[in-house]
Each structure stands twice: as structure tokens, then as C-alpha cells.
Scaffold this active site. Sequence first.
Site, PDB file in Angstrom:
ATOM      1  CG  ASN A 161      -2.058  -1.100   1.267  1.00 17.14           C
ATOM      2  OD1 ASN A 161      -2.763  -0.917   0.234  1.00 17.14           O
ATOM      3  ND2 ASN A 161      -1.727  -2.194   1.987  1.00 17.14           N
ATOM      4  CD  GLU A 162       4.425   1.478  -2.589  1.00 20.13           C
ATOM      5  OE1 GLU A 162       5.028   2.042  -1.627  1.00 20.13           O
ATOM      6  OE2 GLU A 162       5.521   0.754  -3.374  1.00 20.13           O
TER       7      GLU A 162
END
Length: 629
Positions: A161-162
Site C-alpha cells: 500500500n504505497e
Amino acid sequence: MSTRRSAAEAFEKVPTLIFPNSAAAAAELAKEVKQIIETKNRAGKPAVLGMATGSTPVPFYRELIRLHKQEGLSFKNVITFNLDEYYGLKGDHPESYGCFMADQLFNHIDIPKENIHIPNGTIASDQVFAHCREYEEAIDAVGGIDLQILGIGRTGHIGFNEPGSSRESLTRRITLDRITRQDAASDFRGEENVPSFAITMGVGTILRAKKLVLMAWGENKAGIVAKAVEGPVTEVISASFLQDHPDARFLIDSGASRELTRFKLPWLVGPVSWTPRETQRAVVWQSVKAKRPVLKLVDEDYNENGLSDLLSEQGPAYQLNIRIFNRLQNTITGWPGGKPNADDTYRPERARPYPKRCLIFSPEPQDAIVAIGATIDRLREQGHEVRVVSLTSGSLRVADSEADKFASTLLELGATAADSAQWQAQTEYARELVKLIEDKGEFGEDPPALRSLKALILRGELRDAAHAVGVPQEKVVFLDLPFYEKGRYRRFFSSPEDVAAVAAHVRDFKPHQIYLTGDAADPSSVPAIAFKVTESALKECEQDDWFGTCTFWLYRGKEKAFEPHEIDMAVPLSPVQMERKERALLRYQSLSSLEHQSPQGNRDAAKQYDGLGLAEYEAMECFQRWKRS
Ligand code: F6R
């Protein structure tokens, strides 16, 4: 181990437990997982575990395997869900998370295959959405995840989850951040080979787990850990969402804890014992904060910033400033091997014996020259005997295209030589190599012949770079430690064989000075493993005659640079020396540009000293005296 809720931890918004090393943390967590499995199984239910990949969970998985093999912990009634998988890699690609998990855990325990869930990175594009929804449903169908293991990326990601991932995000395909791809570059031999996409559980999926445990090791993670633990909850750092979970914890080692306020600015959270190092840290911090040189700080600066206690113990400011200024000043020396015939009362290194035998350890062939090439240059120029020892071959870093270039040149040489008949054996060898490269495909394992060609390429480059800083060929040694030859990135195991090879070499040279790096690195990285091996080798030599007179200097390679209060020796570089070093680094043609980044770090170090009011140099290479435990 320390627990939360003391005054010292006032800044931390999520329980953060600090362990002396990753093995201790992993052992504690594995014990907890064992209890969860046993409790759930006693209730007739399966335990559901969320798994992570990367280097962080490796010590934890080793401990689970130990519990299985030595203490009979069964995984027959365990269901697992992995956080993520690269999208677009073949299922049997060695860097796929499926292979990673098989290698690191699943092949060594009794978990039934059907209980293992990993997002499918090979699914057709138009089916990704449905696949992700099914993944979510599968988690819910078994009653949700009991305990989710997490690592943290330098972007602050959990799973993949950037930055920008919302709190509600669910399992989906995402684009990997540039920093994440750079961090994976060594696994894939170059950033260009790292997949651009992945399928990951979302932040929302992760937050649904009943318990969350995030682990982080090494100083490289210290900055992002501090932001996630102490900063605001934000989509920019998805790990910060753990602050909102009712049962989340960070388990970190001392390296990863270094940027937490309780360690970085301890005077803000409670009484401090003002050792020389802590005093220096506080004065340097105050100078940086006030944007004024040390000698221009006044009593008010200290009083208004939580340092009145220091001032009452060691003030007034004027005297404290001078003392610290002198201490910083005394770290600067152009004579890293000591200055012969000079008073060395305040010099970092003693003058005698002269000349010295200086042993420079480089975990991989590029590390030492990149980090301390100019110091090596000076030592040699000042008459010391310098030996550069590359501990590993570094062959895994060399791209296929480089190997192909060498093999093709050899082929062409054979074809165009006047006496081409005499080149037959070499031509055969080159043809074989070109074929090996073709056959293994973009992501295949390097067969031994290809690995040794890559090692030779890097050997040549190190010799060349060392020569550019004046070290002759015969003073460059390659130990090719077995742990590296037998492993791949994130999956190395050292053995007594490695230790014996290093010990034999040190004993042969009987150094007066040893330079080494890796003490602060991620424990599964090559520098950290090389450091541990060297540390054990040096332990074996403790009773040797030469040992008592040897000094040990730590430098920083890819780890976080030393801060001014941590530096015991700073070797200044003139613009000409810096150019010479940069030219030496250009010899490493087979490595990516990332490997050449240290000159900027050297310039930043000089700027820091300048900001503190010390002399303004072009650049500096910095060292810490290693106080061996
Ligand atoms: C891997 C994962 C990632 C990693 C993170 C840290 O499944 O979900 O979030 O935990 O990138 O990677 P390492 O542990 O290699 O530093």
C-alpha cells in the site's frame, strides 16, 4: 526489552517494543503465534495467520520452523493469507512471493497446501478485479485473520500500500513506488527488472485483522518507523494507520528505534545522563535547530529547548559550546593512519606504529571504495600498507547484459583473431555463456559458470577502482565467502566456514587498523551478515599478539550516515580528491548508478560540519571508533 507507557514513550502513538536484535524479537513473536495456534486449535478452530515477505520476517520464519522441528508445533490446522504478490512474474520465478514463502517457511512445516493463500500474480488482467474480491471473501469465510505480520517499506507501505492508499482500500492491483522498486533492485539484478505492479491486500483488509504486528530492523528503517509511530495518521504513510487499530504493535530492533524521540531527543521526554556522547548530541541538535554555529549558541537557546538541565550541569553555554566545538574539531584529521612525529593527544588515531598495516573490509566489491575511497587513497599516500578485502564476490549484482557484453567480446575476438584456431576453447566458453544467458531467460537463476563470469567482471572493476585510488592489484584480495556464493539476496545463511576464512586472512595480515561496515544494516543484508562474520572472526583472534594494538573503525556504506555526535574521525576531502574518488567509482561500470551515491553523502557530511561552525570542506568521509563488546 522495554514496554510502552513510560514517560519516555510519550511521543509514541502505538505500542512499540524494542529488542536488542531481530532474533530476540522474532523468538518472542513466534512464541505468541504458537500460543494462538494452540489456543485456537484447542477450541477446534484453525488459526488464521497473515504473512509477509521480504527480509524482515525471515528470522521469525526461521523460529517458526525451529518450533515445528524441535518443539513439535504443528501447522496442520493453520490457514495463511499472504499480503501481496508481484504482478506479472511467472509463478516459479525465484523472486515471486510464492517461491519465497515456500523456501522460507512452507516447505519446512506441515501446513496443508490448500490452507495457503497468496494473491495470484499471473492472473489475466481482466480477471484481477474478481480475483481480488475472492481473496477478500476467502479471508472473511474463515472468520478473518487472527494475527497479521507486517514489514514496513521505506515509503511507509504495509503490504504494497504505497503512499496515497486509503484507509478503506481493499485487495487490488497497484503500481509500485520508485523507492520500493529501488529497494528490490538487488533481488532482481537491477531496477529495470523489478516488476512495476503487484496485487496487495488493502489497508482496510489489513486493519480488519484482529491483531497486527509490524516488525522492522536496522537503521535504514529508523526514519520511517519514527514517522509511522509518532507522526500523524496519514495516507502518505500507510503504516501510520496502525495507530488507529485496537491491537497493533511495532516490534523493532535498536537500529530501527534510533529516530524515536526517546532516543533521538531524550531530554524532551525525561532526565538524561549526560555522557560525552549525549552532550555532544544535544549541542549539535541545538545548533542545527537554531541554525547557528555551536559557538554562537546562548543560554536561552538551551533553556528554551528542554536543555536547561544540561546547562545547569555543564554550562554556561559559552563553556559548553567551546568544549563541544573542540571535541568536534578534534575529529577532523587528514591523517587517518595517525600523523607521524606529531603530538597525538587530541587526534583520533595514534601516530605509532608507523607505517601501519591497514585492512579495509568491503562486504561487496564496491562498498569500500564507494564509501571511503579517499581515506584509502590517503592511507596509502601517507605510506601505510593498505589491503582491501572484498568479502563476497558480489556476482549477484551484475546484470546479464554485462556478462553478455563480455562473452560477446570474447566471441568476436575469437572470430576476428588471425590465429583464430588457437581461440577455439575460449570461443566455446563464450558461446556456452551466451547460450546460458539466453536459456535462463530474464529472471532465471544464474548457472555457476555465469555466476563466476559475473564475479570476475566485478573483480576486474574493483581492481581497477582500487588502482584509481593508488592501491595496486596485489593488495586487493577476494575472499568469495561461501554464504554469498550459496545464497541469494535476503536468503543468506553464514556458517563457521565463512568465519574461518576471515579469521585466517586477518591473522595472516596482522593489521594495526581495521575498517569495516555493516553494524547498522538490515540483519539479512550482505553488509550485516559480513559484519557478523567478521565480528566472530575477530573474536577468535582476541588472544593473538597483534590484536591488542589494533584499532577498529566503522564506516557507513548504504546504512544511514553517522550523525555528527557519532563521528570519531572525519577525513576531509578537497575538490581534487573528490574528483579522484568520483573517477574511481566510474570504474564500476557493471553496477547501477545507485551504487555510486556516496559522494553526495560525503558532501552532505561536510556541509553538516560547516553548519556547526567548523571548517568548510568539499566533502568528508566519516568513521566511528568501534568499541567491541
Ligand atoms: C512484503 C510486504 C512489504 C514488506 C516491506 C519491507 O510482503 O508486504 O510491505 O514488508 O516492503 O520489506 P523488507 O522486509 O524486505 O525490508
